[in-house]
Scaffold this motif. Structure first.
Motif, PDB file in Angstrom:
ATOM      1  N   SER A   7       0.829  -1.210   0.000  1.00 27.26           N
ATOM      2  CA  SER A   7       0.000   0.000   0.000  1.00 27.26           C
ATOM      3  C   SER A   7       0.861   1.257   0.000  1.00 27.26           C
ATOM      4  O   SER A   7       0.554   2.240  -0.689  1.00 27.26           O
ATOM      5  N   ILE A   8       1.967   1.238   0.763  1.00 28.11           N
ATOM      6  CA  ILE A   8       2.887   2.376   0.771  1.00 28.11           C
ATOM      7  C   ILE A   8       3.442   2.607  -0.628  1.00 28.11           C
ATOM      8  O   ILE A   8       3.452   3.740  -1.142  1.00 28.11           O
ATOM      9  N   ILE A   9       3.906   1.524  -1.258  1.00 23.68           N
ATOM     10  CA  ILE A   9       4.499   1.650  -2.590  1.00 23.68           C
ATOM     11  C   ILE A   9       3.473   2.181  -3.592  1.00 23.68           C
ATOM     12  O   ILE A   9       3.779   3.060  -4.415  1.00 23.68           O
ATOM     13  N   ALA A  69       1.404   9.138  -6.432  1.00 25.86           N
ATOM     14  CA  ALA A  69       1.774  10.554  -6.360  1.00 25.86           C
ATOM     15  C   ALA A  69       2.720  10.971  -7.484  1.00 25.86           C
ATOM     16  O   ALA A  69       2.779  12.152  -7.838  1.00 25.86           O
ATOM     17  N   VAL A  70       3.462  10.008  -8.075  1.00 29.12           N
ATOM     18  CA  VAL A  70       4.456  10.367  -9.088  1.00 29.12           C
ATOM     19  C   VAL A  70       4.083   9.872 -10.486  1.00 29.12           C
ATOM     20  O   VAL A  70       4.683  10.310 -11.468  1.00 29.12           O
ATOM     21  N   SER A  71       3.110   8.974 -10.589  1.00 30.85           N
ATOM     22  CA  SER A  71       2.744   8.411 -11.888  1.00 30.85           C
ATOM     23  C   SER A  71       1.453   9.053 -12.395  1.00 30.85           C
ATOM     24  O   SER A  71       0.410   8.955 -11.729  1.00 30.85           O
ATOM     25  N   PRO A  72       1.473   9.711 -13.558  1.00 30.06           N
ATOM     26  CA  PRO A  72       0.240  10.311 -14.097  1.00 30.06           C
ATOM     27  C   PRO A  72      -0.841   9.278 -14.405  1.00 30.06           C
ATOM     28  O   PRO A  72      -2.025   9.557 -14.236  1.00 30.06           O
ATOM     29  N   THR A  76      -1.047  13.313   4.636  1.00 22.44           N
ATOM     30  CA  THR A  76      -1.961  14.455   4.731  1.00 22.44           C
ATOM     31  C   THR A  76      -2.140  15.116   3.368  1.00 22.44           C
ATOM     32  O   THR A  76      -3.259  15.508   2.998  1.00 22.44           O
ATOM     33  N   ALA A  77      -1.036  15.224   2.599  1.00 19.91           N
ATOM     34  CA  ALA A  77      -1.134  15.811   1.256  1.00 19.91           C
ATOM     35  C   ALA A  77      -1.985  14.940   0.331  1.00 19.91           C
ATOM     36  O   ALA A  77      -2.685  15.461  -0.550  1.00 19.91           O
ATOM     37  N   LEU A  78      -1.945  13.616   0.530  1.00 20.89           N
ATOM     38  CA  LEU A  78      -2.776  12.730  -0.290  1.00 20.89           C
ATOM     39  C   LEU A  78      -4.249  12.857   0.057  1.00 20.89           C
ATOM     40  O   LEU A  78      -5.120  12.809  -0.824  1.00 20.89           O
ATOM     41  N   MET A  79      -4.547  13.010   1.350  1.00 24.36           N
ATOM     42  CA  MET A  79      -5.941  12.984   1.802  1.00 24.36           C
ATOM     43  C   MET A  79      -6.620  14.349   1.741  1.00 24.36           C
ATOM     44  O   MET A  79      -7.853  14.413   1.704  1.00 24.36           O
ATOM     45  N   PHE A  80      -5.846  15.431   1.734  1.00 21.80           N
ATOM     46  CA  PHE A  80      -6.450  16.766   1.842  1.00 21.80           C
ATOM     47  C   PHE A  80      -5.740  17.700   0.868  1.00 21.80           C
ATOM     48  O   PHE A  80      -4.536  17.928   0.978  1.00 21.80           O
TER      49      PHE A  80
END
Length: 442
Positions: A88-90, A96-99, A328-332
């Motif tokens: 899940s981390i990966i 976040a980096v793959s379009p 936090t950046a992923l969720m909000f």
């Protein structure tokens, strides 16, 4: 009387659904605990016990805590839920980096199902790597009766199947039980070891290894930390939001005042679990492969990131802080929140709608996340300082305490939401509006 009977039946129906979910959760935990006591074939229990006695207080103890004692027994669930968490981390990092993955995430339910499928594939790969490493390490340290191909095939197959079953069980708990399934399994594993840990602490105090007053002080400190964790987890920073007076047709809506709640610790317990699993993976590889010829450097790495070592404290702190900001950046997303406020005619007093509101919300969120990351780091690192100062065994961990408190709070919150939702249905029934509300929802 008829109406009261209908309401009573509806209330019983709502409670029956909650009881059904609680029963499923309870049975799933029982299945998990039974599996944690079924050993893998071909393991010498005496040599295994000697191995854990020699490595007491090392990374194996932390790994064993997360597996609920399954690693110590070398059971079919010895890998625990960690391969799924690592996958899940990966996947979240790649999203976040793959379009392409970012686009999948925006496609709604279908995209989330695809990402979940990729996560399962990643879980199989990581579980396979860890299972091979574990079987080779067991054979190399003489824990297995025989180190032939038959043992490796059975052990690897069993470990991988156990990890996949744990992943499936966690998803079923999330869907058909109460609370997050993965968190509940980790919680059950930690709580299962608490009676033994408390018993060993009192036995150490009776034999004079630990001062009884120090033990009482540690107990009081644990209670104070629990209260502190609950206080912080319930803390919010409320940003005032004003809705301007507006007119739609002939209707005039008066100006309203509301607030935008931002939690102090928006990432929850995820950063602590992620940071622990990141440290566990290379350390476990070093423990299993370090005895092989020419692989001594792996064992050196494992010892350098063992609990209590300066490198472990540094990497663990950096991991918690990084994952607090990352999750936090992923969720909000402040830009999306500011855009939604602008579309609804809302504004923050003294701040222009749009880009300036997004920057203001981002600044507030950054300060909150920094404080939440420092708070979580302090709570998780506290036991490592107690190991040095008071000779307290490592199983009294701050990470485990944080997980238990946060999972219990989330569990109680979900139970309360179930009760409130059924009370709302009862209220709608009493007002003869249930059919109207259901039609509107459809």
């Amino acid at each position: 009387m008829a109406k009261q009977g209908a309401l009573s039946a509806l209330g019983k129906g709502g409670m029956s659904e909650l009881w059904a979910r609680l029963r499923f959760l309870f049975l799933a935990i029982i299945v998990y605990r039974i599996g944690a006591h079924i050993p893998v074939p071909g393991i010498n229990p005496d040599r295994l016990a000697d191995l854990f006695r020699q490595n007491e207080g090392t990374i194996l103890s932390l790994f064993n805590m997360f597996s609920g004692g399954a690693l110590e027994r070398m059971s079919i669930f010895a890998l625990g839920i960690m391969p799924y968490i690592s996958a899940s981390i990966i996947m979240q990092l790649m999203t976040a980096v793959s379009p392409q993955l970012e686009q999948l995430k925006k496609e709604g339910e279908a995209g989330r199902r695809k990402i979940s499928q990729y996560t399962r594939y990643g879980t199989v790969i990581l579980a396979l790597v860890q299972a091979i490493g574990m079987s080779v390490g067991l054979a190399g340290q003489g824990v297995a009766f025989t180190g032939d191909f038959g043992f490796h095939f059975v052990a690897v197959s069993t470990f991988v199947a156990g990890a996949m079953f744990m992943m499936w069980l966690g998803e079923q708990i999330t869907e058909r039980g109460v609370g997050n399934g993965i968190s509940m399994l980790i919680f059950a594993g930690i709580v299962a070891g608490l009676p033994r840990a408390i018993g060993q602490s009192f036995e150490s105090a009776r034999q004079g290894d630990i001062n009884i007053f120090a033990l009482v002080a540690i107990g009081l400190l644990a209670v104070a930390i629990i209260g502190f964790v609950v206080f912080i987890e319930r803390g919010q920073r409320r940003i005032a939001v004003h809705y301007a007076k507006r007119q739609q047709g002939r209707k005039v809506f008066a100006a309203q005042t509301s607030h935008l709640p931002l939690k102090v610790n928006m990432a929850g317990v995820i950063p602590a679990i992620f940071a622990s699993s990141i440290l566990l993976f290379p350390a476990s590889l070093g423990t299993w492969f370090g005895q092989s010829e020419g692989m001594g450097w792996l064992q050196d790495i494992s010892q350098s990131i063992a609990p209590g070592q300066p490198l472990n404290i540094l990497l663990f702190s950096a991991g918690i802080i990084f994952f607090c900001f990352f999750y936090t950046a992923l969720m909000f997303n402040p830009k999306d929140v500011a855009e939604n406020l602008k579309k609804s005619g809302a504004f923050i007093p003294g701040i222009r709608p749009g880009e300036q509101s997004a920057r203001y919300i981002d600044g507030v969120l950054t300060r909150l996340t920094l404080f939440g990351a420092l708070y979580m780091t302090a709570v998780c690192l506290l036991p490592q300082f107690l190991v040095v100062a008071a000779n307290v065994p490592f199983y009294l961990g701050g990470t485990s305490l944080l997980i238990v408190v946060v999972v219990v709070m989330d569990f109680m919150s979900q139970v309360q939401s179930h009760l409130v939702s059924h009370q709302y249905e009862s209220l709608m029934k009493k007002a003869n509006l249930k059919g109207y509300g259901s039609g509107m929802l459809r």
